[in-house]
Design a protein around this motif. Structure first.
Motif, PDB file in Angstrom:
ATOM      1  N   ARG A   4      39.155 -15.416 -21.932  1.00  0.00           N
ATOM      2  CA  ARG A   4      38.838 -16.261 -22.999  1.00  0.00           C
ATOM      3  C   ARG A   4      37.809 -15.833 -23.838  1.00  0.00           C
ATOM      4  O   ARG A   4      36.818 -15.173 -23.532  1.00  0.00           O
ATOM      5  CB  ARG A   4      38.259 -17.517 -22.310  1.00  0.00           C
ATOM      6  N   SER A   5      38.084 -16.354 -25.137  1.00  0.00           N
ATOM      7  CA  SER A   5      36.727 -15.922 -26.320  1.00  0.00           C
ATOM      8  C   SER A   5      36.690 -17.098 -26.766  1.00  0.00           C
ATOM      9  O   SER A   5      37.707 -17.867 -27.085  1.00  0.00           O
ATOM     10  CB  SER A   5      37.761 -14.905 -27.125  1.00  0.00           C
ATOM     11  N   SER A   6      35.484 -17.341 -27.179  1.00  0.00           N
ATOM     12  CA  SER A   6      34.924 -18.420 -27.923  1.00  0.00           C
ATOM     13  C   SER A   6      34.130 -18.379 -28.668  1.00  0.00           C
ATOM     14  O   SER A   6      33.019 -17.401 -28.419  1.00  0.00           O
ATOM     15  CB  SER A   6      34.908 -19.765 -26.859  1.00  0.00           C
ATOM     16  N   ILE A   7      33.595 -19.208 -29.643  1.00  0.00           N
ATOM     17  CA  ILE A   7      32.489 -19.057 -30.679  1.00  0.00           C
ATOM     18  C   ILE A   7      32.006 -20.522 -31.119  1.00  0.00           C
ATOM     19  O   ILE A   7      32.810 -21.443 -31.386  1.00  0.00           O
ATOM     20  CB  ILE A   7      32.952 -18.068 -31.738  1.00  0.00           C
ATOM     21  N   GLU A   8      30.725 -20.467 -30.978  1.00  0.00           N
ATOM     22  CA  GLU A   8      30.133 -21.846 -31.472  1.00  0.00           C
ATOM     23  C   GLU A   8      30.153 -21.756 -33.107  1.00  0.00           C
ATOM     24  O   GLU A   8      29.975 -20.797 -33.604  1.00  0.00           O
ATOM     25  CB  GLU A   8      28.617 -21.963 -31.135  1.00  0.00           C
ATOM     26  N   ILE A   9      30.588 -23.073 -33.635  1.00  0.00           N
ATOM     27  CA  ILE A   9      30.734 -23.205 -35.033  1.00  0.00           C
ATOM     28  C   ILE A   9      29.679 -24.241 -35.416  1.00  0.00           C
ATOM     29  O   ILE A   9      29.547 -25.097 -35.173  1.00  0.00           O
ATOM     30  CB  ILE A   9      32.054 -23.709 -35.506  1.00  0.00           C
ATOM     31  N   LYS A  10      28.595 -23.367 -36.240  1.00  0.00           N
ATOM     32  CA  LYS A  10      27.417 -24.064 -36.737  1.00  0.00           C
ATOM     33  C   LYS A  10      26.903 -24.120 -38.356  1.00  0.00           C
ATOM     34  O   LYS A  10      26.531 -24.582 -38.878  1.00  0.00           O
ATOM     35  CB  LYS A  10      26.002 -23.823 -35.758  1.00  0.00           C
ATOM     36  N   THR A  11      27.433 -22.566 -38.489  1.00  0.00           N
ATOM     37  CA  THR A  11      27.076 -22.197 -39.959  1.00  0.00           C
ATOM     38  C   THR A  11      28.277 -21.471 -40.606  1.00  0.00           C
ATOM     39  O   THR A  11      29.601 -21.317 -39.767  1.00  0.00           O
ATOM     40  CB  THR A  11      26.105 -20.891 -39.979  1.00  0.00           C
ATOM     41  N   GLU A  12      28.517 -21.371 -41.719  1.00  0.00           N
ATOM     42  CA  GLU A  12      29.635 -20.513 -42.598  1.00  0.00           C
ATOM     43  C   GLU A  12      29.737 -19.211 -41.810  1.00  0.00           C
ATOM     44  O   GLU A  12      31.040 -18.928 -41.946  1.00  0.00           O
ATOM     45  CB  GLU A  12      29.258 -20.699 -43.972  1.00  0.00           C
ATOM     46  N   TRP A  13      28.868 -18.600 -41.304  1.00  0.00           N
ATOM     47  CA  TRP A  13      28.788 -17.418 -40.889  1.00  0.00           C
ATOM     48  C   TRP A  13      29.903 -17.449 -39.623  1.00  0.00           C
ATOM     49  O   TRP A  13      30.400 -16.270 -39.325  1.00  0.00           O
ATOM     50  CB  TRP A  13      27.843 -16.640 -40.890  1.00  0.00           C
ATOM     51  N   ASP A  14      29.667 -18.424 -38.809  1.00  0.00           N
ATOM     52  CA  ASP A  14      30.385 -18.628 -37.714  1.00  0.00           C
ATOM     53  C   ASP A  14      31.904 -18.731 -37.728  1.00  0.00           C
ATOM     54  O   ASP A  14      32.809 -18.391 -37.165  1.00  0.00           O
ATOM     55  CB  ASP A  14      30.070 -20.095 -37.089  1.00  0.00           C
ATOM     56  N   ILE A  15      32.255 -19.221 -39.327  1.00  0.00           N
ATOM     57  CA  ILE A  15      33.779 -19.247 -39.617  1.00  0.00           C
ATOM     58  C   ILE A  15      34.120 -18.015 -39.632  1.00  0.00           C
ATOM     59  O   ILE A  15      35.237 -17.607 -39.240  1.00  0.00           O
ATOM     60  CB  ILE A  15      33.832 -20.188 -41.137  1.00  0.00           C
ATOM     61  N   VAL A  16      33.481 -17.117 -40.268  1.00  0.00           N
ATOM     62  CA  VAL A  16      33.752 -15.571 -40.528  1.00  0.00           C
ATOM     63  C   VAL A  16      34.092 -14.606 -39.199  1.00  0.00           C
ATOM     64  O   VAL A  16      35.012 -14.249 -38.696  1.00  0.00           O
ATOM     65  CB  VAL A  16      32.694 -15.012 -41.474  1.00  0.00           C
ATOM     66  N   ALA A  17      33.104 -15.311 -38.438  1.00  0.00           N
ATOM     67  CA  ALA A  17      32.959 -14.747 -36.883  1.00  0.00           C
ATOM     68  C   ALA A  17      34.180 -14.989 -36.105  1.00  0.00           C
ATOM     69  O   ALA A  17      34.879 -14.104 -35.436  1.00  0.00           O
ATOM     70  CB  ALA A  17      31.981 -14.839 -36.290  1.00  0.00           C
ATOM     71  N   ALA A  18      34.730 -16.413 -36.447  1.00  0.00           N
ATOM     72  CA  ALA A  18      35.734 -16.990 -35.506  1.00  0.00           C
ATOM     73  C   ALA A  18      37.216 -16.426 -36.156  1.00  0.00           C
ATOM     74  O   ALA A  18      38.128 -15.801 -35.537  1.00  0.00           O
ATOM     75  CB  ALA A  18      35.777 -18.360 -35.929  1.00  0.00           C
ATOM     76  N   ARG A  19      37.053 -16.067 -37.627  1.00  0.00           N
ATOM     77  CA  ARG A  19      38.161 -15.356 -38.016  1.00  0.00           C
ATOM     78  C   ARG A  19      38.548 -14.016 -37.407  1.00  0.00           C
ATOM     79  O   ARG A  19      39.503 -13.508 -37.231  1.00  0.00           O
ATOM     80  CB  ARG A  19      38.051 -15.294 -39.638  1.00  0.00           C
ATOM     81  N   GLN A  20      37.417 -13.278 -37.326  1.00  0.00           N
ATOM     82  CA  GLN A  20      37.397 -11.870 -36.985  1.00  0.00           C
ATOM     83  C   GLN A  20      37.804 -11.664 -35.448  1.00  0.00           C
ATOM     84  O   GLN A  20      38.629 -11.083 -35.100  1.00  0.00           O
ATOM     85  CB  GLN A  20      36.017 -11.224 -37.040  1.00  0.00           C
ATOM     86  N   LEU A  21      37.347 -12.773 -34.778  1.00  0.00           N
ATOM     87  CA  LEU A  21      37.698 -12.778 -33.311  1.00  0.00           C
ATOM     88  C   LEU A  21      39.096 -12.976 -33.130  1.00  0.00           C
ATOM     89  O   LEU A  21      39.898 -12.254 -32.382  1.00  0.00           O
ATOM     90  CB  LEU A  21      36.883 -14.183 -32.580  1.00  0.00           C
TER      91      LEU A  21
END
Length: 133
Positions: A4-21
């Motif tokens: 499993r891979s997951s990412i917390e979304i709190k900032t606009e940078w997290d959107i970029v990180a989620a895309r990359q993941l």
């Protein structure tokens, strides 16, 4: 063992990180570049919705196998305001953010399976699956 891979979304940078993941997971699952782009776009849209409407939430990406089918299960979860008019939100062109309105109908089109569970005042969970063809 399930990965499993997951990412917390709190900032606009997290959107970029989620895309990359998402792109990395799609690639390692065996998706071609076109489906990688579809998955990445869907994740971006889901993460942006969490950021804009709920303030915070989580994107989870899980490679899955069902029988001989292999795919990626993406779950977007938040404890935001919920969606009061799901039918309206699922209408092409509908937007509250001034965006392109690709939103949820766009995510539904990009993915193979799509489900929304939402309760006003409680939050929203969206699950979307893309299968390798």
């Amino acid at each position: 063992m399930e990965h499993r891979s997951s990412i917390e979304i709190k900032t606009e940078w997290d959107i970029v990180a989620a895309r990359q993941l998402g792109r990395n997971e799609a690639k390692s699952t065996g998706f071609g570049t076109v489906d990688q782009a579809r998955i990445t776009t869907a994740i971006s849209e889901l993460a942006r919705n969490i950021y804009l409407y709920a303030g915070k939430g989580r994107i989870e990406i899980v490679p899955i196998t069902v029988g001989v089918r292999v795919g990626l299960l993406i779950t977007a979860t938040d404890e935001g305001p919920g969606i009061s008019d799901l039918q309206k939100v699922m209408t092409d062109g509908y937007t509250t953010s001034g965006g392109l309105g690709a939103g949820m109908p766009g995510v539904k089109r990009l993915m193979d399976d799509f489900r929304v569970e939402t309760e006003v005042g409680v939050g929203t969970t969206i699950t979307a699956t893309k299968w390798l063809h």
